[in-house]
Design a protein around this motif. Structure first.
Motif, PDB file in Angstrom:
ATOM      1  N   ASP A 200       1.087  -1.235  -0.165  1.00  0.00           N
ATOM      2  CA  ASP A 200      -0.052   0.057   0.092  1.00  0.00           C
ATOM      3  C   ASP A 200       0.856   1.268   0.137  1.00  0.00           C
ATOM      4  O   ASP A 200       0.404   2.280  -0.335  1.00  0.00           O
ATOM      5  N   TYR A 201       2.130   1.073   0.377  1.00  0.00           N
ATOM      6  CA  TYR A 201       2.822   2.310   0.694  1.00  0.00           C
ATOM      7  C   TYR A 201       3.812   2.395  -0.555  1.00  0.00           C
ATOM      8  O   TYR A 201       4.870   3.255  -0.572  1.00  0.00           O
ATOM      9  N   GLU A 202       4.061   1.703  -1.484  1.00  0.00           N
ATOM     10  CA  GLU A 202       4.814   1.557  -2.579  1.00  0.00           C
ATOM     11  C   GLU A 202       4.405   2.647  -3.510  1.00  0.00           C
ATOM     12  O   GLU A 202       3.346   2.658  -3.891  1.00  0.00           O
ATOM     13  N   ALA A 203       5.265   3.400  -4.063  1.00  0.00           N
ATOM     14  CA  ALA A 203       5.002   4.565  -4.732  1.00  0.00           C
ATOM     15  C   ALA A 203       4.918   4.289  -6.262  1.00  0.00           C
ATOM     16  O   ALA A 203       5.299   4.909  -7.235  1.00  0.00           O
ATOM     17  N   ASP A 204       3.755   3.147  -6.462  1.00  0.00           N
ATOM     18  CA  ASP A 204       3.408   3.097  -7.751  1.00  0.00           C
ATOM     19  C   ASP A 204       2.255   4.260  -8.182  1.00  0.00           C
ATOM     20  O   ASP A 204       1.102   4.361  -7.282  1.00  0.00           O
ATOM     21  N   SER A 205       2.440   5.389  -8.925  1.00  0.00           N
ATOM     22  CA  SER A 205       1.506   6.511  -9.101  1.00  0.00           C
ATOM     23  C   SER A 205       0.124   5.714  -9.671  1.00  0.00           C
ATOM     24  O   SER A 205       0.329   4.580 -10.412  1.00  0.00           O
ATOM     25  N   LEU A 206      -0.803   6.477  -9.805  1.00  0.00           N
ATOM     26  CA  LEU A 206      -2.028   5.917 -10.424  1.00  0.00           C
ATOM     27  C   LEU A 206      -1.804   5.952 -11.676  1.00  0.00           C
ATOM     28  O   LEU A 206      -2.468   5.096 -12.420  1.00  0.00           O
ATOM     29  N   LEU A 207      -0.893   7.057 -12.247  1.00  0.00           N
ATOM     30  CA  LEU A 207      -0.717   7.041 -13.638  1.00  0.00           C
ATOM     31  C   LEU A 207      -0.099   5.750 -14.059  1.00  0.00           C
ATOM     32  O   LEU A 207      -0.590   5.124 -15.337  1.00  0.00           O
ATOM     33  N   VAL A 208       0.529   5.095 -13.669  1.00  0.00           N
ATOM     34  CA  VAL A 208       1.257   3.754 -13.890  1.00  0.00           C
ATOM     35  C   VAL A 208       0.070   2.841 -13.746  1.00  0.00           C
ATOM     36  O   VAL A 208       0.096   2.017 -14.704  1.00  0.00           O
ATOM     37  N   ARG A 209      -0.723   2.630 -12.769  1.00  0.00           N
ATOM     38  CA  ARG A 209      -1.705   1.822 -12.838  1.00  0.00           C
ATOM     39  C   ARG A 209      -2.602   2.247 -14.060  1.00  0.00           C
ATOM     40  O   ARG A 209      -3.189   1.004 -14.635  1.00  0.00           O
ATOM     41  N   ILE A 210      -3.185   3.247 -14.304  1.00  0.00           N
ATOM     42  CA  ILE A 210      -3.680   3.531 -15.627  1.00  0.00           C
ATOM     43  C   ILE A 210      -3.242   3.090 -16.894  1.00  0.00           C
ATOM     44  O   ILE A 210      -3.684   2.381 -17.709  1.00  0.00           O
ATOM     45  N   GLU A 211      -1.774   3.422 -16.994  1.00  0.00           N
ATOM     46  CA  GLU A 211      -1.136   2.843 -18.210  1.00  0.00           C
ATOM     47  C   GLU A 211      -1.087   1.374 -18.149  1.00  0.00           C
ATOM     48  O   GLU A 211      -1.361   0.725 -19.311  1.00  0.00           O
ATOM     49  N   ASP A 212      -1.025   0.635 -17.019  1.00  0.00           N
ATOM     50  CA  ASP A 212      -1.199  -0.580 -17.070  1.00  0.00           C
ATOM     51  C   ASP A 212      -2.622  -1.245 -17.721  1.00  0.00           C
ATOM     52  O   ASP A 212      -2.555  -2.109 -18.649  1.00  0.00           O
ATOM     53  N   LEU A 213      -3.536  -0.669 -17.224  1.00  0.00           N
ATOM     54  CA  LEU A 213      -4.888  -0.878 -17.597  1.00  0.00           C
ATOM     55  C   LEU A 213      -5.028  -0.693 -19.314  1.00  0.00           C
ATOM     56  O   LEU A 213      -5.519  -1.330 -19.837  1.00  0.00           O
ATOM     57  N   GLN A 214      -4.470   0.498 -19.234  1.00  0.00           N
ATOM     58  CA  GLN A 214      -4.445   0.863 -20.978  1.00  0.00           C
ATOM     59  C   GLN A 214      -3.966   0.048 -21.769  1.00  0.00           C
ATOM     60  O   GLN A 214      -4.424  -0.644 -22.753  1.00  0.00           O
ATOM     61  N   ALA A 215      -2.731  -0.496 -21.187  1.00  0.00           N
ATOM     62  CA  ALA A 215      -1.710  -1.643 -21.826  1.00  0.00           C
ATOM     63  C   ALA A 215      -2.639  -2.888 -22.169  1.00  0.00           C
ATOM     64  O   ALA A 215      -2.854  -3.669 -23.274  1.00  0.00           O
ATOM     65  N   ASP A 216      -3.339  -3.231 -21.112  1.00  0.00           N
ATOM     66  CA  ASP A 216      -4.199  -4.459 -21.240  1.00  0.00           C
ATOM     67  C   ASP A 216      -5.332  -4.382 -21.884  1.00  0.00           C
ATOM     68  O   ASP A 216      -5.540  -5.312 -22.779  1.00  0.00           O
ATOM     69  N   LEU A 217      -6.090  -3.353 -21.998  1.00  0.00           N
ATOM     70  CA  LEU A 217      -6.842  -3.054 -22.925  1.00  0.00           C
ATOM     71  C   LEU A 217      -6.550  -3.044 -24.510  1.00  0.00           C
ATOM     72  O   LEU A 217      -7.259  -3.731 -25.130  1.00  0.00           O
ATOM     73  N   ASP A 218      -5.617  -2.349 -24.931  1.00  0.00           N
ATOM     74  CA  ASP A 218      -4.954  -2.442 -25.980  1.00  0.00           C
ATOM     75  C   ASP A 218      -4.778  -3.924 -26.721  1.00  0.00           C
ATOM     76  O   ASP A 218      -4.879  -4.222 -27.585  1.00  0.00           O
ATOM     77  N   SER A 219      -4.289  -4.695 -25.557  1.00  0.00           N
ATOM     78  CA  SER A 219      -3.859  -5.916 -25.957  1.00  0.00           C
ATOM     79  C   SER A 219      -5.017  -6.747 -26.110  1.00  0.00           C
ATOM     80  O   SER A 219      -5.153  -7.837 -27.046  1.00  0.00           O
ATOM     81  N   LEU A 220      -6.036  -6.581 -25.282  1.00  0.00           N
ATOM     82  CA  LEU A 220      -7.414  -7.338 -25.504  1.00  0.00           C
ATOM     83  C   LEU A 220      -8.162  -7.064 -26.662  1.00  0.00           C
ATOM     84  O   LEU A 220      -8.592  -7.763 -27.548  1.00  0.00           O
ATOM     85  N   ARG A 221      -7.952  -5.470 -26.930  1.00  0.00           N
ATOM     86  CA  ARG A 221      -8.496  -5.098 -28.231  1.00  0.00           C
ATOM     87  C   ARG A 221      -7.837  -5.715 -29.418  1.00  0.00           C
ATOM     88  O   ARG A 221      -8.674  -6.134 -30.215  1.00  0.00           O
ATOM     89  N   ASP A 222      -6.466  -5.779 -29.446  1.00  0.00           N
ATOM     90  CA  ASP A 222      -6.047  -6.386 -30.410  1.00  0.00           C
ATOM     91  C   ASP A 222      -6.344  -7.762 -30.722  1.00  0.00           C
ATOM     92  O   ASP A 222      -6.635  -8.396 -31.898  1.00  0.00           O
TER      93      ASP A 222
END
Ligand SMILES: [Zn+2]
Length: 558
Positions: A200-222
């Motif tokens: 919970d305290y690790e500095a993964d920014s929300l941005l990284v999370r959103i990028e992760d989701l975006q990458a997953d989405l792109d790949s699924l879309r592919d």
């Protein structure tokens, strides 16, 4: 000190004196820190919107870290404010400031620490938590604790105060129906679920999370994309464009297509794409690998069998031709088809009818055949291993798929595409592929072609620590690929560092050896000298074990 009979908190008058309302310039100070006086309702609605936008889980993490940052700042004041106080009096600056700031009422129930040994155990009762108040109002009773920012504060303060990671948990929370909240703090190492808590305290920014989701989405879309475009086929090189051009032209027709090319160039992907671009796209695409099935099974697989046609044929079943009716049948490694099956295949292609093994009736099938081979069919015909008439029948519309060596400029886009795919597959995020690794990939000979590239990228994604770049050593297991002789994009010899290459080249010329023959010879020599130990032979050649296997397979196929 240790006690369950805790002395009362010292007066907080010293802390109150630190607060300055600097009305003339619109600022409030707590010692050296600028503070804000906020409406609980305002902060509450921010919290609520966060939860509604990014979910409970993410909001919890964000608020815990925000609270932690506040706790850290207040800890800096603790010793400064009470230089002559006991360690307990200094430590209570945290809970007392927390109260002064209006966050929660704190009552210590147990506090035991040893500054020298670094041991700590604390239990505190919380009443009137601001987070319980807004959370209950917005979301009603809960099953899990909700005092996220407060827990973050306690953890940040205590960690900074003792100079070691100390985290708190809510043992009970008033949002779950308890009379009050109760928190417990221990050094990180003393918590059995430390790793999970620390996350919970690790500095993964929300941005990284959103990028992760975006990458997953792109790949699924592919993967969902109907291949009316090129789907998985990626490239911009001339050699690639040429094969794609031929593929597009064939797609609209019913012509039988023969795909040729080295092992691993992606023949099945080309076949699938052809099918997807064709008017047959809605009908089945059925693939069969002629080399993967035992000779006595291949006929029943292709043409089907009636009940009792052979031992073990318990029930009648359709073959792949029948299953592909209306669609496309992909015959991979066609060169491996045994003679009897070759004769039957020819008949099906001529008549458009299949007869099951042990059957007496024929069935009409409407199938577009796409065949693929990595052996030279012409040579197989000369050697008497393949029927000439069948070759002519299949070789109506050949498409040569270029090797990866012939399309070096496609390596980067292909690698990046695969990277996205494997990051989604393994639920892991790396920062990309290092330039050095791309360089190495561009100068490598790729005997296993796109399939080998795919294996290497997957390996890279697995090995590279999250958030870092995939580098040379993550891709190539044993050694970076610095072969002394490589073949360039248009077939030219590329020099390694060695000065002896000139001599080697002249020797090749003198002996009339081709590069392939040289490579085969070197590989066989290495395997021989390693006594058949492929790992050792691979090491000697600066290859990985799978890379050596690819090359050996290629030698066998020649
Ligand atoms: Zn609580």
């Amino acid at each position: 000190m240790t006690t369950d009979n805790l002395p009362p908190f010292p007066s907080d008058a010293d802390l109150r004196r630190l607060v300055h309302f600097s009305a003339s310039d619109g600022r409030i100070w707590l010692a050296g820190h600028r503070m804000l006086l906020l409406h609980l309702g305002g902060l509450g609605s921010l919290r609520k919107e966060l939860i509604q936008t990014i979910g409970f889980e993410q909001t919890r993490r964000v608020l815990k870290r925000a609270g932690y940052a506040s706790g850290l700042r207040d800890a800096a004041l603790a010793r400064q404010v009470r230089p002559n106080g006991s360690p307990f009096e200094q430590f209570t600056v945290g809970p007392q400031l927390h109260m002064l700031e209006g966050a929660v009422q704190v009552t210590p129930e147990h506090c035991e620490f040893d500054l020298e040994k670094g041991s700590y155990h604390g239990l505190f009762r919380w009443d009137h938590s601001w987070e319980v108040e807004v959370h209950l109002r917005d979301f009603g009773p809960q099953t899990e604790a909700v005092c996220w920012m407060l827990i973050g504060y306690a953890s940040g303060f205590t960690t900074a105060f003792f100079g070691q990671q100390i985290l708190y948990k809510e043992v009970q929370c008033a949002a779950c129906g308890h009379d009050h909240c109760l928190i417990e703090g221990r050094p990180l190492k003393d918590w059995p679920d430390a790793a999970q808590m620390q996350e919970d305290y690790e500095a993964d920014s929300l941005l990284v999370r959103i990028e992760d989701l975006q990458a997953d989405l792109d790949s699924l879309r592919d993967s969902l994309q109907p291949c009316d475009d090129l789907g998985d086929l990626i490239g911009r090189s001339k050699a690639f464009e040429k094969s794609i051009g031929l593929l597009r032209k064939a797609a609209a027709t019913q012509v039988t297509v023969l795909l040729t090319g080295e092992t691993g160039v992606g023949k099945e992907r080309f076949a699938r794409t052809l099918h997807a671009m064709s008017p047959r796209a809605a009908k089945p695409f059925i693939a069969i690998n002629c080399a993967a099935l035992p000779h006595d099974l291949i006929e029943s697989e292709l043409f089907g069998a009636e009940k009792g046609a052979y031992t073990g044929a318990g029930a009648a079943r359709p073959g792949r031709f029948e299953r592909a009716d209306g669609g496309t049948l992909f015959l991979d490694e066609l060169g491996e088809l045994p003679p009897a099956a070759q004769a039957k295949l020819l008949r099906v292609l001529q008549t458009g009818e299949v007869e099951r093994l042990g059957g007496t009736t024929t069935r009409k099938v409407d199938v577009r055949v796409v065949a693929a081979t990595n052996v030279d069919l012409q040579a197989a015909v000369e050697a008497g291993r393949f029927r000439r008439d069948l070759m002519y029948r299949l070789n109506v519309y050949p498409i040569a798929i270029p090797s990866l060596r012939e399309r070096v400029e496609d390596i980067e886009p292909l690698a990046n595409h695969m990277l996205q795919h494997f990051m989604a597959l393994h639920n892991k995020r790396v920062a990309g592929i290092a330039d050095r690794a791309l360089d190495a990939m561009r100068s490598y000979a790729w005997p296993g072609n796109v399939r080998e590239l795919e294996n290497l990228i997957e390996r890279g994604v697995i090995i590279t620590p999250p958030g870092q770049m995939v580098d040379v050593e993550d891709l190539f297991a044993v050694a970076p690929p610095t072969p002394q002789v490589t073949v360039g994009a248009s077939g030219e010899l590329k020099r390694g560092q060695s000065e002896d290459l000139g001599t080697l080249y002249e020797e090749l010329q003198k002996r009339g050896l081709s590069l392939d023959a040289l490579e085969d010879g070197l590989i066989q020599q290495a395997v021989e000298r390693a006594g058949g130990n492929l790992s050792a032979a691979a090491r000697a050649l600066g290859l990985t074990r799978p890379q050596l296997s690819y090359r050996l397979q290629r030698i066998r196929e020649r």
